[in-house]
Design a protein around this motif. Sequence first.
Motif: not given
Length: 149
Positions: A75-78, A103, A67-71, A105, A34
Motif C-alpha cells: 500500500g502506501s508509505d507515510t 499524496t 508525505w504519502i507515497i502510494s503504490g 506515486d 515496486n
Amino acid sequence: MTDFNAESLSSIGPKEFAQLVKTTPDSQIAEVMNGDARTKILDEVFNRMPSLFRAEKAGDTSAVIHWIISGGPNGSDTYETVIENGGCTVTNQPVREPKLAMTMDPVTFLKVVSGDGNPMMMFMTGKIKAKGDLGLAANVAKLFDIPRA
C-alpha cells in the motif's frame, strides 16, 4: 552513470541522485520502487532531508508535513517531516497531526525531491494531491536545497 538502485543511492550525493532520476526512464524507477528496494530508497531520501533543510528560508515556520507515497507492495508509505524551531526532523512513524498532507506515486515523489519536476504543475495535473495548508504546499520546495541535475 550508475544504475537506479538502493545501493547506488546510498553512495552518491544529491546532485548525482538528481542526475540519476533525470536519466532513468519512469518505467524503470516505477519497477524499482515496486520492489524490495523501495523502503531503503525512501528512507535514504528522507534521511537526507534534515541536512538539505534551509533554516534561513523557513524563518519561524512551524509545520508538520505528511508525505504519502502510494503504490507500494504493502500500500502506501507515510513519512512525517516536522519543521519547528529552525530545524527539521523526519520519521517514518507519523504521530502528529499534519498541517499539510501530500499524496503522490513514487516516481512523482522522486522527481519532486530531485528537482526534475515542477511541483505546482504536478499538483495542477493531479499527480500530487494536497490536503491542508496549500500555501505551505506551494512553498515547501523552497525550504530545502533541492539539487538541480
